[in-house]
Design a protein around this motif. Structure first.
Motif, PDB file in Angstrom:
ATOM      1  N   VAL E 103       0.844  -1.177   0.000  1.00  0.00           N
ATOM      2  CA  VAL E 103       0.000   0.000   0.000  1.00  0.00           C
ATOM      3  C   VAL E 103       0.891   1.243   0.000  1.00  0.00           C
ATOM      4  CG1 VAL E 103      -0.194   0.166   2.506  1.00  0.00           C
ATOM      5  CG2 VAL E 103      -2.117   0.863   1.093  1.00  0.00           C
ATOM      6  N   SER E 104       0.394   2.305  -0.559  1.00  0.00           N
ATOM      7  CA  SER E 104       1.139   3.561  -0.581  1.00  0.00           C
ATOM      8  C   SER E 104       1.560   3.952   0.834  1.00  0.00           C
ATOM      9  CB  SER E 104       0.248   4.659  -1.167  1.00  0.00           C
ATOM     10  OG  SER E 104       0.772   5.931  -0.869  1.00  0.00           O
ATOM     11  N   PRO E 105       2.741   4.509   0.999  1.00  0.00           N
ATOM     12  CA  PRO E 105       3.176   4.936   2.338  1.00  0.00           C
ATOM     13  C   PRO E 105       2.406   6.161   2.848  1.00  0.00           C
ATOM     14  CG  PRO E 105       4.848   5.487   0.680  1.00  0.00           C
ATOM     15  CD  PRO E 105       3.805   4.669  -0.001  1.00  0.00           C
ATOM     16  N   PHE E 106       1.612   6.803   1.998  1.00  0.00           N
ATOM     17  CA  PHE E 106       0.873   7.996   2.430  1.00  0.00           C
ATOM     18  C   PHE E 106      -0.591   7.648   2.654  1.00  0.00           C
ATOM     19  CE2 PHE E 106       4.383   9.235  -0.287  1.00  0.00           C
ATOM     20  CZ  PHE E 106       5.061  10.121   0.529  1.00  0.00           C
ATOM     21  N   PRO E 107      -1.169   8.070   3.780  1.00  0.00           N
ATOM     22  CA  PRO E 107      -2.576   7.752   4.055  1.00  0.00           C
ATOM     23  C   PRO E 107      -3.485   8.359   2.994  1.00  0.00           C
ATOM     24  CG  PRO E 107      -1.495   8.694   5.992  1.00  0.00           C
ATOM     25  CD  PRO E 107      -0.551   8.853   4.858  1.00  0.00           C
ATOM     26  N   VAL E 108      -4.498   7.621   2.628  1.00  0.00           N
ATOM     27  CA  VAL E 108      -5.360   8.047   1.533  1.00  0.00           C
ATOM     28  C   VAL E 108      -6.040   9.375   1.838  1.00  0.00           C
ATOM     29  CG1 VAL E 108      -7.358   6.708   2.303  1.00  0.00           C
ATOM     30  CG2 VAL E 108      -7.072   7.250  -0.117  1.00  0.00           C
ATOM     31  N   GLU E 109      -6.434   9.613   3.092  1.00  0.00           N
ATOM     32  CA  GLU E 109      -7.173  10.847   3.381  1.00  0.00           C
ATOM     33  C   GLU E 109      -6.256  12.064   3.309  1.00  0.00           C
ATOM     34  OE1 GLU E 109     -10.163  11.135   3.009  1.00  0.00           O
ATOM     35  OE2 GLU E 109     -10.470   8.970   2.916  1.00  0.00           O
ATOM     36  N   GLU E 110      -5.009  11.865   3.697  1.00  0.00           N
ATOM     37  CA  GLU E 110      -4.036  12.952   3.578  1.00  0.00           C
ATOM     38  C   GLU E 110      -3.827  13.317   2.103  1.00  0.00           C
ATOM     39  OE1 GLU E 110      -0.370  12.133   5.742  1.00  0.00           O
ATOM     40  OE2 GLU E 110       0.737  13.013   4.059  1.00  0.00           O
ATOM     41  N   LEU E 111      -3.706  12.287   1.260  1.00  0.00           N
ATOM     42  CA  LEU E 111      -3.528  12.533  -0.175  1.00  0.00           C
ATOM     43  C   LEU E 111      -4.750  13.243  -0.752  1.00  0.00           C
ATOM     44  CD1 LEU E 111      -1.970   9.082  -1.193  1.00  0.00           C
ATOM     45  CD2 LEU E 111      -0.785  11.290  -1.206  1.00  0.00           C
ATOM     46  N   TRP E 112      -5.930  12.762  -0.339  1.00  0.00           N
ATOM     47  CA  TRP E 112      -7.155  13.335  -0.883  1.00  0.00           C
ATOM     48  C   TRP E 112      -7.301  14.809  -0.488  1.00  0.00           C
ATOM     49  CZ3 TRP E 112      -9.955  10.791  -4.431  1.00  0.00           C
ATOM     50  CH2 TRP E 112     -11.104  11.411  -4.879  1.00  0.00           C
ATOM     51  N   ALA E 113      -6.923  15.125   0.727  1.00  0.00           N
ATOM     52  CA  ALA E 113      -7.014  16.519   1.185  1.00  0.00           C
ATOM     53  C   ALA E 113      -6.095  17.407   0.355  1.00  0.00           C
ATOM     54  CB  ALA E 113      -6.645  16.598   2.672  1.00  0.00           C
ATOM     55  N   LYS E 114      -4.898  16.903   0.086  1.00  0.00           N
ATOM     56  CA  LYS E 114      -3.979  17.676  -0.753  1.00  0.00           C
ATOM     57  C   LYS E 114      -4.565  17.862  -2.160  1.00  0.00           C
ATOM     58  CE  LYS E 114       0.439  16.565   1.453  1.00  0.00           C
ATOM     59  NZ  LYS E 114       1.736  15.887   1.293  1.00  0.00           N
ATOM     60  N   LEU E 115      -5.113  16.793  -2.670  1.00  0.00           N
ATOM     61  CA  LEU E 115      -5.723  16.870  -3.998  1.00  0.00           C
ATOM     62  C   LEU E 115      -6.790  17.963  -4.022  1.00  0.00           C
ATOM     63  CD1 LEU E 115      -6.269  15.722  -6.842  1.00  0.00           C
ATOM     64  CD2 LEU E 115      -7.729  13.993  -5.791  1.00  0.00           C
ATOM     65  N   GLU E 116      -7.629  17.982  -3.006  1.00  0.00           N
ATOM     66  CA  GLU E 116      -8.701  18.985  -2.926  1.00  0.00           C
ATOM     67  C   GLU E 116      -8.115  20.399  -2.920  1.00  0.00           C
ATOM     68  OE1 GLU E 116     -11.842  18.762  -3.105  1.00  0.00           O
ATOM     69  OE2 GLU E 116     -12.467  16.746  -2.526  1.00  0.00           O
ATOM     70  N   ARG E 117      -7.037  20.570  -2.181  1.00  0.00           N
ATOM     71  CA  ARG E 117      -6.437  21.889  -2.121  1.00  0.00           C
ATOM     72  C   ARG E 117      -5.969  22.343  -3.509  1.00  0.00           C
ATOM     73  NH1 ARG E 117      -1.653  23.993  -2.049  1.00  0.00           N
ATOM     74  NH2 ARG E 117      -0.366  22.192  -1.542  1.00  0.00           N
ATOM     75  N   TYR E 118      -5.332  21.439  -4.245  1.00  0.00           N
ATOM     76  CA  TYR E 118      -4.853  21.805  -5.578  1.00  0.00           C
ATOM     77  C   TYR E 118      -6.023  22.119  -6.507  1.00  0.00           C
ATOM     78  CZ  TYR E 118      -0.028  20.651  -4.492  1.00  0.00           C
ATOM     79  OH  TYR E 118       1.236  20.650  -3.961  1.00  0.00           O
ATOM     80  N   VAL E 119      -7.087  21.344  -6.398  1.00  0.00           N
ATOM     81  CA  VAL E 119      -8.261  21.617  -7.240  1.00  0.00           C
ATOM     82  C   VAL E 119      -8.742  23.044  -6.973  1.00  0.00           C
ATOM     83  CG1 VAL E 119     -10.660  20.990  -7.698  1.00  0.00           C
ATOM     84  CG2 VAL E 119      -8.945  19.194  -7.307  1.00  0.00           C
ATOM     85  N   GLY E 120      -8.724  23.425  -5.719  1.00  0.00           N
ATOM     86  CA  GLY E 120      -9.184  24.767  -5.348  1.00  0.00           C
ATOM     87  C   GLY E 120      -8.331  25.873  -5.961  1.00  0.00           C
ATOM     88  N   GLU E 121      -7.126  25.554  -6.342  1.00  0.00           N
ATOM     89  CA  GLU E 121      -6.241  26.572  -6.909  1.00  0.00           C
ATOM     90  C   GLU E 121      -6.402  26.759  -8.415  1.00  0.00           C
ATOM     91  OE1 GLU E 121      -2.219  26.692  -5.873  1.00  0.00           O
ATOM     92  OE2 GLU E 121      -2.554  26.303  -3.737  1.00  0.00           O
ATOM     93  N   ILE E 122      -7.190  25.892  -9.031  1.00  0.00           N
ATOM     94  CA  ILE E 122      -7.428  26.054 -10.479  1.00  0.00           C
ATOM     95  C   ILE E 122      -8.367  27.238 -10.677  1.00  0.00           C
ATOM     96  CG2 ILE E 122      -8.409  24.967 -12.534  1.00  0.00           C
ATOM     97  CD1 ILE E 122      -7.589  22.256 -11.371  1.00  0.00           C
ATOM     98  N   LYS E 123      -7.872  28.260 -11.338  1.00  0.00           N
ATOM     99  CA  LYS E 123      -8.670  29.493 -11.472  1.00  0.00           C
ATOM    100  C   LYS E 123      -9.657  29.418 -12.625  1.00  0.00           C
ATOM    101  CE  LYS E 123      -5.783  32.691  -9.082  1.00  0.00           C
ATOM    102  NZ  LYS E 123      -4.654  31.737  -8.835  1.00  0.00           N
ATOM    103  N   SER E 124      -9.302  28.680 -13.665  1.00  0.00           N
ATOM    104  CA  SER E 124     -10.203  28.556 -14.821  1.00  0.00           C
ATOM    105  C   SER E 124     -11.486  27.872 -14.357  1.00  0.00           C
ATOM    106  CB  SER E 124      -9.535  27.726 -15.911  1.00  0.00           C
ATOM    107  OG  SER E 124     -10.511  27.062 -16.684  1.00  0.00           O
ATOM    108  N   GLN E 125     -12.620  28.551 -14.523  1.00  0.00           N
ATOM    109  CA  GLN E 125     -13.874  27.950 -14.082  1.00  0.00           C
ATOM    110  C   GLN E 125     -14.168  26.674 -14.844  1.00  0.00           C
ATOM    111  OE1 GLN E 125     -16.951  30.884 -14.197  1.00  0.00           O
ATOM    112  NE2 GLN E 125     -16.129  31.978 -12.427  1.00  0.00           N
TER     113      GLN E 125
END
Lengths: 314, 314, 314, 314, 314, 314
Positions: E103-125
């Motif tokens: 299994v990945s060494p990074f917890p899935v929820e930690e990864l998902w939270a980071k993913l969400e943060r990056y999505v939030g930075e996409i300015k193009s609607q």
């Protein structure tokens, strides 16, 4: 007459078959036995011959035809023969080779008749004379009624080359009306003669190896030399345009030189270019067809000639 | 007798030369003139023929031999001929082709004598018979005394192919003692015959183009067919091992099939493998040598056959 | 003294040999035995050591030298040793490594003498100084008297690299008169030094592996660095034309960069281009020669270095 | 001070500029003129110098710096200079080379300061010593403040190599935290030194050609030799693991050997593999960025380094 | 809870594990046994199940989860399990798949939270809408929390694809400030969506095979079609520049078409070109990192994804 | 109505034609003129417009349709137009585009009728619905009646794509009986739809360029997306086997991925493999046919699509 793969577990088999592979084993009690792979037209099965005598160990060789009396047993989920009695076949047994190896689904005489019809349609006297001379040669026509088109890539069974030729002629006949720049006579002659060198590149029809000339010269140039020899015999000048064109198509039928597949020149006429693709279609459809037949209900199989997994379709 | 490039600016030239290129120009006053590229053994020079007549415009063609009366002028830093008078050469002029084209630095008779000596060293009766038969053919020996080894890659000058053959034989003779698995007779025969097909692949010795058979069959297979024809004539069986080996070396001399350089088979004997590299050495040394000669004092030049800048060394 | 492969079935062997491979097996009665591959100069033979002790199981390792007392038996048609007694060799046994591994057919001192003669013929003081300095280095000259030219491709036996160098020098000497644009001094120095980096790319002469520097830097650059180090030591400027040329030949000796065989630059001088082909000839003739020797009366064999079946010739 | 491309049609220009190309033309009245391509930092413009004197024709050469007095005219829709007066620049003119050639958008001292900061972050004493020694060398640091990263592929302008190095270091710094198996010290040293050989592979910073050592050895090996020389000077053993690793990264930075792009070895560590891709990103982003800047409002342009049309994006 | 590889020789193990491979063997006394390869999160171990019943032989299959009671023994120097008791796991056992596979060494929820943060930075609607729609899809987000990034090349473990995406986003975020021509929104969206087709190209997260659509269409085009489907649903025109750019980056992320690695088009924007290299870095660093972790103290290992031996570094 | 190439030297031409290329020249007296390349259905001719006005210089652009009044003159052996009067065509001129560009030899309505017949033979309701929906789309069917199959490789003339499709269908119909594993419905649908993306990859039918989506996505994926869009509209599931098969054939029709010709996947069914070769035959026969037609009595010509000289045959 029943073939090997038609026998069920527990049945007794008395039959002729061909030895495809042979290995000597030793039991933990130091007695020797044979692991054989036996085949006939229906396919192959493994066989065990326990307590083999020195004499049998010597006389049974790969490519031997033997008569066995054996039981079909289950070994790890597969059928296996346990041989009780065995002897080499003798000429008086009159075993038909066609019964012992996989064979084209089309009868040889039917294929030959079709071939004759196509030869008759060649209008160029020069090309027709060349083709007729090849097919009248006893050795060549004898081999052509038996040889496969290759060791394993496609049409790799009894009279497979003849089937391939007739199939190409049929395809050529059907496409010709669409492409007026293709020369029918040259295309037909190429279909018939393009692989004719394989009759000497391969050792025999039953368990073919590459011959020494086959490996040193290759079937493309061997075929071209055969054509030139016939031209000399018939008094046809080698520089004649039709002969030149036929030889060009034979030498380029493996595709562009740059591909590194062994063409001596790249195709430079519509006829040569088209023939290469027809040959690709016919050989790959045959290879794929064999895979699909073996797959049965499986959705995916593997075709060696394409080095690829293949799909059954819907 | 002086050659074109030996004349200095301001001198008058009266000489025979070969037309290498021709272009019709129009002056701003609408009169036509010819831009010519004229050559002889020493190289080429551009020439202008002002106010050209219709008749001369037609009669002067590429490959024409003409006699000019011209002045050497300076045009943008280079010597250029301005033609005052010109006529086509006639047979009675007895112009020697050797005077009009670049020519091998080795006299043809000296090369031929060496070739004969090497033929005499072939011990195999079969191979010697084949080689002798080829060299006794009037047409072949006539061409071999004139043809270049190629249009532009290497030995691209009068009797360049003969020079290449003798150079290969000499190299072969010198390396043979080091590599006992190489078969001397086959190697010698291959040196002599490997490019023999070029005598028919190329149109002529002066300004060679590719012939139609040359483009459709290629010099490798043309050479092999020539050898086979001679075997038939001499009653030598084609399956004879030495003949097979010779043909194998000829068909593989462009290197591995996978390279896509036109070998019909890959070399499978020490003799075939060595010959390919000897041929590479001899052709590339010739191409590099021509570049270095033209470079004079320049440190760097360019060799087309290697597609690369080349260094003069120290 | 007799070598392993000279003993016949049924004979007793008492001899030193080298362990080339080792595998622990378990009988059905759960006792352990060793399957060994033992070798000496004459080649290799499999051996069985039944009921092996824990101690022997540990002490006998690949690359160990052992003394065996064994019987030659027949196992499935091949000779096999059944070991009765065995011990590790000790220094007092004074076993010569040359007796235990395949070795060049040419005596090392004969090769070295020839090498010295060629060095003496280098007229360039700079190049001769560099070469002499390399050969006087104790470590280098020690290794050069032992190392193979490679792990398995060619000259893969004791002092095989030295044999390869001398063979190249001889070939170079013989071809030089034919190609005047090749610089003799640079060619000789390249013959001697082109693979000198292999003495550090490989771990040892007996059972060579790749060293870490060998894998990270490679023998081409390692050799060039060695040359540069010596230039510094001798006060020779690195920009000196002969040194530059030598290094260029070393860095380009695997052929064109585009081939992807590891040259750092493509050859740009006649000397560099010729050396690449000489190296190809010498290495491939050696590889083919080994195959042909092993084939005996067989018509066809297989050469790994060419990835191809090879023919014995006639 | 205004640059060439800032002048409008009809204006008079008095300025220093660099001669980038020169051609002698002849008018229909047989008088000679010069077609020049003149450049300064802002770019290039064509120029005509009518009725040129013999003296000017000789003295104005490619790479000359000249002072012109000229008018900007429109010629077929483009601005062109018609030179009225011209002279060669003299040392007393104190023309700054930076004013005459395209130059990195980042000031050299700013880049150098960043470089110093990164050097300070290398913890390995060995690697830091090597890097410091290189940068303290007067000739090297002098060249590094001027040289482009290449003739035309990327960062092809004044101190372009220094900009490339600092850009790589910045990228490396940013990615390092993500990939713990990459060794920071080796990566930093590789960023700084990977192309250091270009300072000697190229002739000069203004109109660079390839030097003879550059063409014979290449910048990868030249850089590695420079590092080795410094190690010797500093008493660092060449077999030291960090040095080995640095040299491995330098020798493999053109990617896999099989690609044929000139790496001497393929990357075998995370650091070496990552550096190759960082270098690809940095060089291609620069090349693409230049194309996009020149495209202005155009939707499509062409980037030579990618041999491809490129899109501006949205 | 202890994992398989944490048990020492001689210990008793009672644990759940996953059957990775299975083979039926037969002893010399003709009784059958199973050779199994069992795995959990810590890795895999071989196991023997002697005297297996018909029922167990049928019910234990590859991908089965079983509970074993076994002893750890030493077999030829490696740990092996000898199973005493075994049964299939039932739902009531509540075995977590995460305990049974790497299994990945990074917890899935930690990864998902980071993913969400990056999505939030996409300015193009437009791009943000597309990405959000994908991630809100229940099936997709469910698979994305489990699927590996591939069968064996890199990130080949539980939620490996999610780890790969977040790692790419982090790398992208860090490099963006350096390369102003790269479009952040498109790059982020490409990081997230480039391999989204793998969620349907692969069969499942535990022991993934290729699905039929995966083999017939491939994950590049599958991903692009998924994006197009979402655009249609959201009413975003397919010809919209950002959408076009995103799809271009997805279709070109395997590099140049000419490489033959399956890109449908070659990258034609800075964003597309950069993404390809970021993806190469992230996948190769992961593959190399796995090899280095397994190597432990060994100096050299082997990375299948690079087909190359790799070095631990210093 | 006569076409351009039908006029003889000395005749007066009054006709509409299309501007294919335009260059502004300057005479020695500084007046400007236009060098034009004008074309209509019969081919192209060069034209001179002396003393061009500023207004005409601006208004006459590439792709303009103009009406000329001109004389046919002989210029260096070729016919050339000297324009006396010229104006742009206006809508009221009702010029038919078919008169101005090369056009398929087959009438569009005849081709369309054949296409309809083949659609009717598709038995699969799903595939027939998809094909019908595509052909009923007004924009698509409008373009399909006009677009070439490519910019220059083959069928590069008005409604050339439609001709190519019908030709492929005819070939497919004729070969299908020979290869029973090929699925007729999928093959027909692939013939019709394989290049459908070209209708949007190319800008227009008269002088086509590549569109931005065409360059970023490519016609293979564009076509697949069009099919998927229609499936959504018709409520056909994308995972449906026939749809999957059709899309597989479209995505693989440029041959094996490894070739680097832009297939997204390699063909994995008999239908996909056969279609690729049929497409090769049809496109190459068209390209060769055009060359042979232009060659007239010449023995040798040149076909750009094959990068090769081609022979007329006998």
């Amino acid at each position: 007459m029943r073939y090997l793969l038609e026998y069920a577990e527990g049945e007794r088999v008395v039959a002729f078959c061909l030895v495809k592979a042979k290995e000597v084993g030793v039991t933990s009690s130091q007695s020797e036995y044979l692991n054989l792979e036996l085949g006939d037209r229906s396919g192959t099965m493994t066989a065990k011959l326990w307590d083999v005598t020195e004499e049998l160990k010597e006389s049974i060789q790969v490519k031997s035809i033997i008569k066995i009396d054996a039981m079909v047993q289950n070994y790890r989920g597969k059928k296996q023969l346990v041989i009780q009695r065995v002897r080499l076949a003798s000429p008086s047994d009159e075993v038909m080779m066609e019964a012992l190896v996989p064979v084209s689904p089309f009868p040889v005489e039917e294929l030959w008749a079709k071939l004759e019809r196509y030869v008759g349609e060649i209008k160029s006297q020069v090309l027709q004379a060349i083709v007729r001379e090849v097919l009248q040669d006893e050795e060549i026509s004898g081999r052509l009624r038996q040889f496969p088109a290759g060791v394993k890539m496609h049409h790799n069974y009894f009279h497979g080359l003849l089937e391939h030729i007739v199939s190409l002629l049929t395809a050529a006949e059907r496409l010709l009306p669409l492409y007026p720049h293709v020369e029918k006579d040259v295309l037909y002659a190429t279909c018939i003669l393009h692989d004719i060198g394989k009759l000497y590149e391969l050792s025999d029809a039953v368990a073919p190896d590459y011959t020494t000339p086959g490996q040193l010269i290759g079937h493309l140039v061997m075929g071209v030399e055969l054509v030139s020899g016939i031209c000399r015999k018939l008094g046809i000048p080698l520089g004649q345009a039709e002969v030149l064109h036929l030889k060009h198509c034979m030498l380029s039928h493996h595709g562009d030189v740059e591909n590194g597949w062994g063409s001596a020149v790249s195709g430079k006429t519509p006829t040569a270019v088209m023939f290469h693709y027809l040959d690709q279609i016919d050989s790959k459809m045959n290879a794929l067809g064999q895979t699909l037949s073996e797959m049965g209900e499986e959705e995916w199989g593997y075709t060696g000639a394409l080095r690829r997994k293949v799909w059954r379709g819907y």
